[in-house]
Design a protein around this motif. Sequence first.
Motif, mmCIF file in Angstrom:
data_model
loop_
_atom_site.group_PDB
_atom_site.id
_atom_site.type_symbol
_atom_site.label_atom_id
_atom_site.label_comp_id
_atom_site.label_asym_id
_atom_site.label_seq_id
_atom_site.Cartn_x
_atom_site.Cartn_y
_atom_site.Cartn_z
ATOM 1 N N ALA A 27 0.809 -1.294 0.077
ATOM 2 C CA ALA A 27 0.046 0.092 0.138
ATOM 3 C C ALA A 27 0.787 1.179 0.022
ATOM 4 N N VAL A 28 1.890 1.095 0.929
ATOM 5 C CA VAL A 28 2.827 2.354 0.664
ATOM 6 C C VAL A 28 3.405 2.726 -0.550
ATOM 7 N N VAL A 29 3.893 1.536 -1.241
ATOM 8 C CA VAL A 29 4.477 1.580 -2.717
ATOM 9 C C VAL A 29 3.616 2.228 -3.708
ATOM 10 N N HIS A 30 2.338 1.640 -3.503
ATOM 11 C CA HIS A 30 1.080 2.201 -4.396
ATOM 12 C C HIS A 30 0.919 3.690 -4.026
ATOM 13 N N PHE A 31 0.967 3.995 -2.908
ATOM 14 C CA PHE A 31 0.716 5.410 -2.579
ATOM 15 C C PHE A 31 1.827 6.330 -3.152
ATOM 16 N N LEU A 32 2.856 5.883 -2.851
ATOM 17 C CA LEU A 32 4.225 6.678 -3.621
ATOM 18 C C LEU A 32 4.537 6.751 -5.018
ATOM 19 N N LYS A 33 3.891 5.666 -5.659
ATOM 20 C CA LYS A 33 4.032 5.643 -7.090
ATOM 21 C C LYS A 33 2.912 6.738 -7.467
ATOM 22 N N LYS A 34 1.710 6.429 -7.105
ATOM 23 C CA LYS A 34 0.487 7.494 -7.417
ATOM 24 C C LYS A 34 0.823 8.791 -7.087
ATOM 25 N N PHE A 35 1.143 9.217 -5.888
ATOM 26 C CA PHE A 35 1.194 10.433 -5.431
ATOM 27 C C PHE A 35 2.503 10.940 -4.940
ATOM 28 N N GLY A 36 3.815 10.232 -5.206
ATOM 29 C CA GLY A 36 5.038 10.672 -4.899
ATOM 30 C C GLY A 36 5.461 12.074 -5.420
ATOM 31 N N ALA A 37 5.050 12.318 -6.721
ATOM 32 C CA ALA A 37 5.421 13.321 -7.368
ATOM 33 C C ALA A 37 4.673 14.810 -6.893
ATOM 34 N N SER A 38 3.537 14.650 -6.315
ATOM 35 C CA SER A 38 2.810 15.622 -5.839
ATOM 36 C C SER A 38 2.789 15.953 -4.152
ATOM 37 N N PHE A 39 2.988 14.936 -3.636
ATOM 38 C CA PHE A 39 3.563 15.159 -1.965
ATOM 39 C C PHE A 39 4.916 14.715 -1.539
ATOM 40 N N ASN A 40 5.270 15.482 -0.426
ATOM 41 C CA ASN A 40 6.383 15.157 0.355
ATOM 42 C C ASN A 40 5.756 14.346 1.364
ATOM 43 N N THR A 41 5.932 13.119 1.319
ATOM 44 C CA THR A 41 5.390 11.987 2.237
ATOM 45 C C THR A 41 6.200 11.532 3.064
ATOM 46 N N LYS A 42 5.581 11.502 4.229
ATOM 47 C CA LYS A 42 6.248 10.885 5.557
ATOM 48 C C LYS A 42 5.774 9.686 5.794
ATOM 49 N N VAL A 43 5.857 8.442 5.872
ATOM 50 C CA VAL A 43 5.577 7.189 6.170
ATOM 51 C C VAL A 43 5.584 6.890 7.705
ATOM 52 N N PHE A 117 -7.198 3.967 -3.713
ATOM 53 C CA PHE A 117 -7.476 5.615 -4.245
ATOM 54 C C PHE A 117 -7.919 5.556 -5.738
ATOM 55 N N SER A 118 -8.802 4.608 -5.755
ATOM 56 C CA SER A 118 -9.179 4.418 -7.376
ATOM 57 C C SER A 118 -10.251 5.562 -7.477
ATOM 58 N N LYS A 119 -11.150 5.996 -6.565
ATOM 59 C CA LYS A 119 -12.186 7.041 -6.767
ATOM 60 C C LYS A 119 -11.688 8.163 -5.861
ATOM 61 N N GLY A 120 -11.986 9.443 -6.463
ATOM 62 C CA GLY A 120 -11.687 10.600 -5.951
ATOM 63 C C GLY A 120 -10.342 11.208 -6.423
ATOM 64 N N ASP A 121 -9.901 12.363 -6.060
ATOM 65 C CA ASP A 121 -8.896 13.113 -6.313
ATOM 66 C C ASP A 121 -8.117 13.455 -5.144
ATOM 67 N N LEU A 122 -7.097 12.835 -4.546
ATOM 68 C CA LEU A 122 -6.574 13.149 -3.318
ATOM 69 C C LEU A 122 -5.696 14.503 -3.408
ATOM 70 N N VAL A 123 -5.136 14.658 -4.451
ATOM 71 C CA VAL A 123 -4.367 15.857 -4.581
ATOM 72 C C VAL A 123 -5.303 17.090 -4.321
ATOM 73 N N THR A 124 -6.376 17.028 -5.429
ATOM 74 C CA THR A 124 -7.031 18.010 -5.473
ATOM 75 C C THR A 124 -7.689 18.459 -3.975
ATOM 76 N N ARG A 125 -8.068 17.396 -3.443
ATOM 77 C CA ARG A 125 -8.857 17.543 -1.922
ATOM 78 C C ARG A 125 -7.436 18.094 -0.944
ATOM 79 N N VAL A 126 -6.413 17.653 -1.006
ATOM 80 C CA VAL A 126 -5.387 18.165 -0.149
ATOM 81 C C VAL A 126 -5.187 19.603 -0.467
ATOM 82 N N GLU A 127 -5.055 19.959 -1.666
ATOM 83 C CA GLU A 127 -4.847 21.431 -2.066
ATOM 84 C C GLU A 127 -6.064 22.352 -1.585
ATOM 85 N N TYR A 128 -7.273 21.796 -1.592
ATOM 86 C CA TYR A 128 -8.298 22.432 -0.927
ATOM 87 C C TYR A 128 -8.337 22.745 0.308
ATOM 88 N N PHE A 129 -7.811 21.596 1.228
ATOM 89 C CA PHE A 129 -7.496 21.740 2.918
ATOM 90 C C PHE A 129 -6.399 22.761 2.930
#
Length: 160
Positions: A27-43, A117-129
């Motif tokens: 799940a961590v690898v999937h998250f980082l592959k999908k959002f690694g370019a958009s987020f600075n992620t601390k696991v 994370f197959s539904k919804g747009d996490l990047v857009t949601r975090v930008e909204y926050f």
Amino acid sequence: MNKNKQNELNEDNSTIRVILVENDDEAVVHFLKKFGASFNTKVIDNAEACLSFLKNTYPPDAIVISKNLGGLKFLETVRGESWTQTLPVIITSERITQGLIKEVSEKKGDDLFPSDFSKGDLVTRVEYFIKRRQYQASKQAKTNILTVEIPLWKRVIDVA
């Protein structure tokens, strides 16, 4: 990545900082592959370690935590503390049901996403926050401006 480059990432204001609380390596690898370019992620691998981390660092832009790792209990704890109650918390779950949606909403969770994370747009949601937090801060700054009204009789004394 060398240490200087990593520090530059952490200090860059345009980087979105997200804490991912997950102990499943896939799940961590999937998250980082999908959002690694958009987020600075601390696991972080558990909710207690995440709470300890939050106490000692500048808060992230959002926290993504799995329901299976005690995400709902974590949400209650975060909302119970004055210093973290406005921190965006996103719960992930393998199955999203109406009951789970209601429970997350009642506990004041910010959002609910499927684990993959197959539904919804996490990047857009975090930008909204982030924009919501900036708006609330600017709104509060405007209300904190003191308006001082000096009575006319004091003004007469000052002029004389």
